[in-house]
Design a protein around this motif. Structure first.
Motif, PDB file in Angstrom:
ATOM      1  N   ILE A  16       0.840  -1.187   0.000  1.00 21.18           N
ATOM      2  CA  ILE A  16       0.000   0.000   0.000  1.00 21.18           C
ATOM      3  C   ILE A  16       0.880   1.244   0.000  1.00 21.18           C
ATOM      4  O   ILE A  16       1.724   1.429   0.891  1.00 21.18           O
ATOM      5  CB  ILE A  16      -0.938   0.015   1.219  1.00 21.18           C
ATOM      6  CG1 ILE A  16      -1.923  -1.157   1.150  1.00 21.18           C
ATOM      7  CG2 ILE A  16      -1.711   1.334   1.300  1.00 21.18           C
ATOM      8  CD1 ILE A  16      -2.837  -1.276   2.352  1.00 21.18           C
ATOM      9  N   ILE A  17       0.683   2.087  -0.996  1.00 12.95           N
ATOM     10  CA  ILE A  17       1.429   3.335  -1.075  1.00 12.95           C
ATOM     11  C   ILE A  17       0.768   4.394  -0.190  1.00 12.95           C
ATOM     12  O   ILE A  17       1.437   5.091   0.576  1.00 12.95           O
ATOM     13  CB  ILE A  17       1.494   3.824  -2.537  1.00 12.95           C
ATOM     14  CG1 ILE A  17       2.217   2.774  -3.399  1.00 12.95           C
ATOM     15  CG2 ILE A  17       2.181   5.180  -2.627  1.00 12.95           C
ATOM     16  CD1 ILE A  17       2.200   3.096  -4.879  1.00 12.95           C
ATOM     17  N   LYS A  18      -0.546   4.520  -0.276  1.00 11.40           N
ATOM     18  CA  LYS A  18      -1.300   5.469   0.541  1.00 11.40           C
ATOM     19  C   LYS A  18      -2.758   5.039   0.580  1.00 11.40           C
ATOM     20  O   LYS A  18      -3.246   4.424  -0.368  1.00 11.40           O
ATOM     21  CB  LYS A  18      -1.191   6.890  -0.037  1.00 11.40           C
ATOM     22  CG  LYS A  18      -1.825   7.969   0.833  1.00 11.40           C
ATOM     23  CD  LYS A  18      -1.614   9.364   0.243  1.00 11.40           C
ATOM     24  CE  LYS A  18      -2.264  10.436   1.114  1.00 11.40           C
ATOM     25  NZ  LYS A  18      -2.066  11.808   0.574  1.00 11.40           N
ATOM     26  N   SER A  19      -3.439   5.368   1.680  1.00  8.49           N
ATOM     27  CA  SER A  19      -4.853   5.019   1.834  1.00  8.49           C
ATOM     28  C   SER A  19      -5.674   6.248   2.179  1.00  8.49           C
ATOM     29  O   SER A  19      -5.172   7.196   2.807  1.00  8.49           O
ATOM     30  CB  SER A  19      -5.042   3.947   2.922  1.00  8.49           C
ATOM     31  OG  SER A  19      -4.472   2.726   2.529  1.00  8.49           O
ATOM     32  N   TRP A  20      -6.949   6.215   1.785  1.00 12.90           N
ATOM     33  CA  TRP A  20      -7.911   7.270   2.097  1.00 12.90           C
ATOM     34  C   TRP A  20      -9.169   6.613   2.668  1.00 12.90           C
ATOM     35  O   TRP A  20      -9.677   5.622   2.104  1.00 12.90           O
ATOM     36  CB  TRP A  20      -8.298   8.056   0.844  1.00 12.90           C
ATOM     37  CG  TRP A  20      -7.198   8.860   0.235  1.00 12.90           C
ATOM     38  CD1 TRP A  20      -6.967  10.192   0.382  1.00 12.90           C
ATOM     39  CD2 TRP A  20      -6.179   8.381  -0.660  1.00 12.90           C
ATOM     40  NE1 TRP A  20      -5.877  10.586  -0.344  1.00 12.90           N
ATOM     41  CE2 TRP A  20      -5.375   9.492  -1.000  1.00 12.90           C
ATOM     42  CE3 TRP A  20      -5.869   7.119  -1.189  1.00 12.90           C
ATOM     43  CZ2 TRP A  20      -4.276   9.371  -1.850  1.00 12.90           C
ATOM     44  CZ3 TRP A  20      -4.776   7.007  -2.030  1.00 12.90           C
ATOM     45  CH2 TRP A  20      -3.989   8.125  -2.354  1.00 12.90           C
ATOM     46  N   THR A  21      -9.681   7.138   3.759  1.00 18.28           N
ATOM     47  CA  THR A  21     -10.920   6.629   4.351  1.00 18.28           C
ATOM     48  C   THR A  21     -12.075   7.558   3.965  1.00 18.28           C
ATOM     49  O   THR A  21     -11.944   8.787   4.019  1.00 18.28           O
ATOM     50  CB  THR A  21     -10.820   6.547   5.883  1.00 18.28           C
ATOM     51  OG1 THR A  21     -10.489   7.840   6.399  1.00 18.28           O
ATOM     52  CG2 THR A  21      -9.759   5.554   6.299  1.00 18.28           C
ATOM     53  N   THR A  22     -13.178   6.974   3.579  1.00 19.43           N
ATOM     54  CA  THR A  22     -14.352   7.751   3.176  1.00 19.43           C
ATOM     55  C   THR A  22     -15.473   7.560   4.190  1.00 19.43           C
ATOM     56  O   THR A  22     -15.366   6.762   5.121  1.00 19.43           O
ATOM     57  CB  THR A  22     -14.848   7.317   1.776  1.00 19.43           C
ATOM     58  OG1 THR A  22     -15.523   6.062   1.887  1.00 19.43           O
ATOM     59  CG2 THR A  22     -13.686   7.182   0.806  1.00 19.43           C
ATOM     60  N   ASN A  23     -16.553   8.294   3.975  1.00 19.54           N
ATOM     61  CA  ASN A  23     -17.726   8.191   4.853  1.00 19.54           C
ATOM     62  C   ASN A  23     -18.878   7.434   4.185  1.00 19.54           C
ATOM     63  O   ASN A  23     -20.010   7.510   4.652  1.00 19.54           O
ATOM     64  CB  ASN A  23     -18.202   9.591   5.257  1.00 19.54           C
ATOM     65  CG  ASN A  23     -18.628  10.420   4.050  1.00 19.54           C
ATOM     66  OD1 ASN A  23     -18.332  10.068   2.908  1.00 19.54           O
ATOM     67  ND2 ASN A  23     -19.295  11.544   4.292  1.00 19.54           N
ATOM     68  N   HIS A  24     -18.585   6.730   3.100  1.00 18.17           N
ATOM     69  CA  HIS A  24     -19.657   6.027   2.384  1.00 18.17           C
ATOM     70  C   HIS A  24     -19.662   4.538   2.753  1.00 18.17           C
ATOM     71  O   HIS A  24     -18.660   3.848   2.571  1.00 18.17           O
ATOM     72  CB  HIS A  24     -19.476   6.179   0.869  1.00 18.17           C
ATOM     73  CG  HIS A  24     -20.690   5.771   0.085  1.00 18.17           C
ATOM     74  ND1 HIS A  24     -21.082   4.453  -0.034  1.00 18.17           N
ATOM     75  CD2 HIS A  24     -21.607   6.499  -0.598  1.00 18.17           C
ATOM     76  CE1 HIS A  24     -22.174   4.384  -0.768  1.00 18.17           C
ATOM     77  NE2 HIS A  24     -22.519   5.618  -1.114  1.00 18.17           N
ATOM     78  N   PRO A  25     -20.802   3.998   3.235  1.00 19.98           N
ATOM     79  CA  PRO A  25     -20.855   2.581   3.593  1.00 19.98           C
ATOM     80  C   PRO A  25     -20.666   1.692   2.361  1.00 19.98           C
ATOM     81  O   PRO A  25     -21.283   1.919   1.325  1.00 19.98           O
ATOM     82  CB  PRO A  25     -22.260   2.410   4.188  1.00 19.98           C
ATOM     83  CG  PRO A  25     -22.703   3.789   4.550  1.00 19.98           C
ATOM     84  CD  PRO A  25     -22.055   4.698   3.571  1.00 19.98           C
ATOM     85  N   LYS A  26     -19.820   0.700   2.503  1.00 20.06           N
ATOM     86  CA  LYS A  26     -19.544  -0.198   1.365  1.00 20.06           C
ATOM     87  C   LYS A  26     -20.800  -0.978   0.967  1.00 20.06           C
ATOM     88  O   LYS A  26     -21.071  -1.190  -0.219  1.00 20.06           O
ATOM     89  CB  LYS A  26     -18.430  -1.172   1.765  1.00 20.06           C
ATOM     90  CG  LYS A  26     -18.044  -2.184   0.691  1.00 20.06           C
ATOM     91  CD  LYS A  26     -17.192  -1.567  -0.374  1.00 20.06           C
ATOM     92  CE  LYS A  26     -16.394  -2.592  -1.173  1.00 20.06           C
ATOM     93  NZ  LYS A  26     -17.053  -3.802  -1.547  1.00 20.06           N
ATOM     94  N   ARG A  27     -21.579  -1.422   1.933  1.00 19.79           N
ATOM     95  CA  ARG A  27     -22.765  -2.228   1.636  1.00 19.79           C
ATOM     96  C   ARG A  27     -23.853  -1.428   0.927  1.00 19.79           C
ATOM     97  O   ARG A  27     -24.749  -2.005   0.321  1.00 19.79           O
ATOM     98  CB  ARG A  27     -23.348  -2.816   2.926  1.00 19.79           C
ATOM     99  CG  ARG A  27     -22.524  -3.959   3.518  1.00 19.79           C
ATOM    100  CD  ARG A  27     -23.083  -4.368   4.862  1.00 19.79           C
ATOM    101  NE  ARG A  27     -22.435  -5.565   5.380  1.00 19.79           N
ATOM    102  CZ  ARG A  27     -22.900  -6.794   5.244  1.00 19.79           C
ATOM    103  NH1 ARG A  27     -24.037  -6.977   4.598  1.00 19.79           N
ATOM    104  NH2 ARG A  27     -22.274  -7.836   5.751  1.00 19.79           N
ATOM    105  N   SER A  28     -23.800  -0.113   1.004  1.00 21.23           N
ATOM    106  CA  SER A  28     -24.812   0.723   0.345  1.00 21.23           C
ATOM    107  C   SER A  28     -24.452   1.068  -1.088  1.00 21.23           C
ATOM    108  O   SER A  28     -25.266   1.660  -1.806  1.00 21.23           O
ATOM    109  CB  SER A  28     -25.033   2.023   1.136  1.00 21.23           C
ATOM    110  OG  SER A  28     -25.502   1.740   2.428  1.00 21.23           O
TER     111      SER A  28
END
Length: 483
Positions: free
Chosen positions: A389-401
């Protein structure tokens, strides 16, 4: 006053006049001018009005009374002997008078019935008029509400278009930069033409440096032009109908010129065989293919072919495997730490779609979810050689949706559904670490998207839609940023 009410008044006045006329005129017409009390048979006294002839047997006994319950005049007449009636002119007059009264009574009854019908008609019309008045009020209120809704919609549209104003201004500046490049090229072309005629008029090294500098600037401009913001998706182009409801298909965006092989993987779990078609034409028109057997079954439909290798998620694990088609062997494998797997954080359609691998102009990406991010989507840039992994970003969108997702120019685009009413409605930019809600129409022709990936070489979306292999062209808004 309405016509039916006038008719009612006329009828009542007429009845009153007839009753009064009968009470005053009837006795004089038949010659009954005297009134006396007579003793009827049986000893009862009654008030009677009659004629007093010489012979009592020829006398008329007329017993009068008031109106009956229906307002009609009732007269009781005791006639003389039958032999006398035929010789009495008053009998004939009385009979004619009685017939006239009966005819008038019938006429009054007919008039009364008509009046009642008119009254009912008026009442019915009154109800209808009140209903129309209510409907007119509703139409007026609805019109006001529609105007308010249209105003709100126009205002919301203006708010959406407002952020484009600075973009357009920047686009104008970029257009001027391109024109400047064009002028410099024309100037250099003119100088080179003159140089052919007069050698030594300019310093060769200086001219070469100017050309090299312009070339570098043009290349940088073209690199920036390659990326852009998604603004539209075309109608689907159905390439083939084959396989099950779920699967994936793709081409290699880094394939050399002339290499148009198509890779095809049916199903979303417990399968190891990848089909290789020599060209898009073979894929569309025949079933001639080469089969490659992977060392492990794959999970989901998030596989991708990139620079001669296939990257896939090993079934029931969070292990990513790089399999080289040239050597038919695993060249690298690595665990994607903390990533959910085995239907823990799948797309809305399920199918073990926990880890989705994809490529864009920037390279290889992994899209997944973790417990640490509460099941929301995580985007990781991967090194295609080491899978680190070079870099990661966390989002606020549910994966199941999420219905499906794809990367274009470092931005993750997410659909709201995999079945009916599909659109692209969420975008997360890794360049600015920001997100926005958008509204880009997406025609889901066959009602079940189980794979959706972007190919930066073809500038197209590849989709597996309910056993149909489909392509979508995309429209990108390009912005050339000067340094």
């Amino acid at each position: 006053m309405s016509v039916p009410l006038l008719k009612i008044g006329v009828v009542l006045s007429t009845m009153a006049m007839i009753t009064n006329w009968m009470s005053q005129t009837l006795p004089s017409l038949v010659g009954l001018n005297t009134t006396k009390l007579t003793a009827a048979q049986g000893g009862y006294l009654d008030r009677s009005t009659g004629v007093l002839p010489a012979n009592p047997e020829e006398s008329w006994q007329v017993f009068s009374s008031a109106q009956d319950s229906e307002g009609r005049c009732v007269c009781t007449v005791v006639a003389p002997q039958q032999s006398m009636c035929s010789r009495d002119a008053r009998t004939k007059q009385l009979r004619q008078l009685l017939e006239k009264v009966q005819n008038m009574t019938q006429s009054i009854q007919v008039l009364d019935q008509r009046t009642q019908r008119d009254l009912q008609y008026v009442e019915k019309m009154e109800v209808q008029l009140r209903g129309l008045e209510t409907k007119f009020r509703q139409v007026e209120e609805n019109h006001k509400q529609n105007i308010a809704k249209q105003y709100k919609a126009i205002k919301a549209k203006m708010e959406e278009l407002r952020p484009l104003i600075p973009v357009l201004e920047e686009y104008k500046a970029d257009a001027q930069l391109v024109l400047k490049f064009k002028e410099e090229v024309q100037n250099l072309t003119s100088v080179l033409s003159e140089l052919q005629e007069e050698m030594g008029a300019y310093d060769y090294e200086e001219l070469h440096n100017r050309v090299s500098n312009l070339e570098e600037r043009l290349r940088a401009c073209m690199q920036k032009l390659a990326c852009g913001k998604l603004t539209g998706i075309s109608e689907p182009i159905t390439i083939k109908i084959s396989g099950s409801r779920f699967g994936s298909w793709m081409t290699d965006p880094l394939a050399p010129e002339g290499d148009t092989r198509v890779w095809y993987m049916d199903g979303y779990h417990n399968n190891r065989f990848v089909r290789e078609y020599k060209s898009m034409h073979d894929f569309m028109t025949s079933d001639n293919f080469t089969s490659h057997r992977l060392p492990h079954p794959w999970s989901g439909t998030g596989q991708v072919v990139y620079n001669g290798s296939i990257y896939f998620n090993k079934f029931q694990s969070h292990v990513i495997i790089k399999f080289d088609f040239r050597t038919s062997s695993i060249s690298k494998s690595r665990q994607l730490e903390s990533a959910g797997f085995n239907n823990a954080y799948h797309y809305a359609w399920g199918g073990h779609s926990d880890i989705d691998l994809m490529v864009d102009e920037g390279g290889l990406w992994a899209v997944y979810a973790t417990n640490q991010n509460a099941g929301n989507i995580v985007i990781s840039k991967l090194n295609p050689n080491t899978l680190q992994i070079i870099k990661s970003w966390t989002t606020n969108h549910p994966k199941r949706s999420a219905g499906e997702s794809f990367m274009i120019c470092g931005t993750l685009y997410v659909t709201n559904s995999y079945s009916g009413g599909t659109k692209v409605y969420y975008a997360y930019s890794t360049n600015s670490s920001t997100y926005e809600y958008i509204d880009i129409a997406f025609q889901n022709k066959y009602s079940h998207i189980s794979m959706l990936d972007y190919n930066p070489h073809d500038r197209a979306l590849y989709a597996w839609n309910n056993g149909h292999q489909v392509l979508y062209n995309v429209t990108l808004f390009h912005v050339i940023r000067s340094e």
